[in-house]
Motif scaffolding. Structure first.
Motif, PDB file in Angstrom:
ATOM      1  N   PRO A  94       0.695  -1.028  -0.139  1.00  0.00           N
ATOM      2  CA  PRO A  94       0.070   0.056   0.037  1.00  0.00           C
ATOM      3  C   PRO A  94       0.831   1.094  -0.079  1.00  0.00           C
ATOM      4  CG  PRO A  94      -0.045  -1.123   2.147  1.00  0.00           C
ATOM      5  CD  PRO A  94       0.699  -1.755   1.432  1.00  0.00           C
ATOM      6  N   ILE A  95       0.781   2.149  -0.949  1.00  0.00           N
ATOM      7  CA  ILE A  95       1.466   3.380  -1.047  1.00  0.00           C
ATOM      8  C   ILE A  95       0.140   4.479  -1.329  1.00  0.00           C
ATOM      9  CG2 ILE A  95       2.683   4.933  -2.779  1.00  0.00           C
ATOM     10  CD1 ILE A  95       4.175   2.374  -3.142  1.00  0.00           C
ATOM     11  N   MET A  96       0.429   5.604  -0.538  1.00  0.00           N
ATOM     12  CA  MET A  96      -0.365   6.570  -0.449  1.00  0.00           C
ATOM     13  C   MET A  96       0.424   8.025  -0.791  1.00  0.00           C
ATOM     14  SD  MET A  96      -2.704   6.051   2.766  1.00  0.00           S
ATOM     15  CE  MET A  96      -1.703   5.248   3.768  1.00  0.00           C
ATOM     16  N   ILE A  97       0.092   8.759  -1.578  1.00  0.00           N
ATOM     17  CA  ILE A  97       0.786  10.275  -2.015  1.00  0.00           C
ATOM     18  C   ILE A  97      -0.337  11.138  -1.478  1.00  0.00           C
ATOM     19  CG2 ILE A  97       1.531  11.743  -3.561  1.00  0.00           C
ATOM     20  CD1 ILE A  97       2.291   9.510  -5.421  1.00  0.00           C
ATOM     21  N   VAL A  98       0.154  11.928  -0.224  1.00  0.00           N
ATOM     22  CA  VAL A  98      -0.991  12.455   0.822  1.00  0.00           C
ATOM     23  C   VAL A  98      -0.637  13.879   0.589  1.00  0.00           C
ATOM     24  CG1 VAL A  98      -1.927  12.735   2.894  1.00  0.00           C
ATOM     25  CG2 VAL A  98      -1.464  10.499   1.994  1.00  0.00           C
ATOM     26  N   GLY A  99      -1.342  14.878   0.583  1.00  0.00           N
ATOM     27  CA  GLY A  99      -1.128  16.184   0.741  1.00  0.00           C
ATOM     28  C   GLY A  99      -1.683  17.347   0.166  1.00  0.00           C
ATOM     29  N   MET A 146      -7.647  20.555  -3.966  1.00  0.00           N
ATOM     30  CA  MET A 146      -6.184  20.718  -3.935  1.00  0.00           C
ATOM     31  C   MET A 146      -5.541  19.678  -3.210  1.00  0.00           C
ATOM     32  SD  MET A 146      -5.025  24.489  -3.902  1.00  0.00           S
ATOM     33  CE  MET A 146      -5.182  25.618  -5.344  1.00  0.00           C
ATOM     34  N   ASP A 147      -6.293  19.167  -2.246  1.00  0.00           N
ATOM     35  CA  ASP A 147      -5.847  18.312  -1.140  1.00  0.00           C
ATOM     36  C   ASP A 147      -6.397  17.042  -1.389  1.00  0.00           C
ATOM     37  OD1 ASP A 147      -4.770  20.504   1.089  1.00  0.00           O
ATOM     38  OD2 ASP A 147      -6.913  21.344   0.082  1.00  0.00           O
ATOM     39  N   GLY A 148      -5.655  15.896  -1.299  1.00  0.00           N
ATOM     40  CA  GLY A 148      -6.000  14.633  -1.597  1.00  0.00           C
ATOM     41  C   GLY A 148      -5.221  13.541  -0.945  1.00  0.00           C
ATOM     42  N   ILE A 149      -5.656  12.322  -0.961  1.00  0.00           N
ATOM     43  CA  ILE A 149      -5.131  11.001  -0.422  1.00  0.00           C
ATOM     44  C   ILE A 149      -5.020  10.282  -1.932  1.00  0.00           C
ATOM     45  CG2 ILE A 149      -5.127   9.207   0.836  1.00  0.00           C
ATOM     46  CD1 ILE A 149      -6.660  10.802   3.058  1.00  0.00           C
ATOM     47  N   LEU A 150      -4.064  10.048  -2.338  1.00  0.00           N
ATOM     48  CA  LEU A 150      -3.999   9.672  -3.869  1.00  0.00           C
ATOM     49  C   LEU A 150      -3.364   8.119  -3.633  1.00  0.00           C
ATOM     50  CD1 LEU A 150      -2.781  12.294  -6.020  1.00  0.00           C
ATOM     51  CD2 LEU A 150      -4.790  11.848  -5.327  1.00  0.00           C
ATOM     52  N   MET A 151      -3.996   7.261  -4.163  1.00  0.00           N
ATOM     53  CA  MET A 151      -3.473   5.511  -4.173  1.00  0.00           C
ATOM     54  C   MET A 151      -3.533   5.228  -5.641  1.00  0.00           C
ATOM     55  SD  MET A 151      -5.593   4.407  -0.647  1.00  0.00           S
ATOM     56  CE  MET A 151      -4.525   2.820  -0.690  1.00  0.00           C
ATOM     57  N   PRO A 152      -2.674   3.990  -5.801  1.00  0.00           N
ATOM     58  CA  PRO A 152      -2.852   3.201  -7.150  1.00  0.00           C
ATOM     59  C   PRO A 152      -4.331   2.744  -6.973  1.00  0.00           C
ATOM     60  CG  PRO A 152      -0.981   2.753  -5.901  1.00  0.00           C
ATOM     61  CD  PRO A 152      -1.697   3.557  -4.826  1.00  0.00           C
TER      62      PRO A 152
END
Length: 135
Positions: free
Chosen positions: A23-28, A80-86
């Motif tokens: 699990p990978i998240m790109i958050v901000g 503009m803000d989010g929690i992105l995942m595959p």
């Protein structure tokens, strides 16, 4: 753009070392509208999804807005803000929502439409909250 590319490179290396299911998240705060702008689109076009949008079929402005841009008479509601995942990890998202501010009666304030309304909010961003199964 360089930061986006770097994040994607790091995520790719992590997944290569730990498996595609890791699990990978790109958050901000991406300082860019996740819905339609080039830099944010780079992440989404590489198979990542926004946790809020992944759970909503017909998302409204209120469902997705995390920032309201105001310049004179121009008002733009942006995500503009989010929690992105595959996209392959969508099954891990159990809950995700843009958190709106509440008034003194605990009723949602809603999106600001004027500078006065925006000034009454504790922050110029609404946060994103999520429950994600990482096991």
């Amino acid at each position: 753009e360089a930061q986006v590319v770097r994040h994607l490179e790091i995520a790719s290396k992590i997944r290569a070392g730990h498996g595609e299911d890791f699990p990978i998240m790109i958050v901000g705060d991406f300082n860019d509208n996740l819905l339609g702008h080039a830099e944010a689109g780079m992440i989404l076009s590489r198979g990542y999804v926004d946790s809020v949008l992944a759970l909503l079929e017909n998302a409204s402005l209120e469902d997705t807005t995390t920032f309201t841009y105001m310049n004179g008479r121009v008002v733009q509601h942006q995500k503009m803000d989010g929690i992105l995942m595959p996209a392959s990890q969508i099954h891990r998202i159990k809950y995700s929502k843009v958190m709106t501010y509440l008034d003194e009666t605990q009723w949602p304030i809603g999106l600001p439409r004027t500078f006065g309304q925006k000034a009454q909010m504790p922050s110029d961003h609404n946060s994103v909250s999520a429950i994600i199964d990482i096991h």
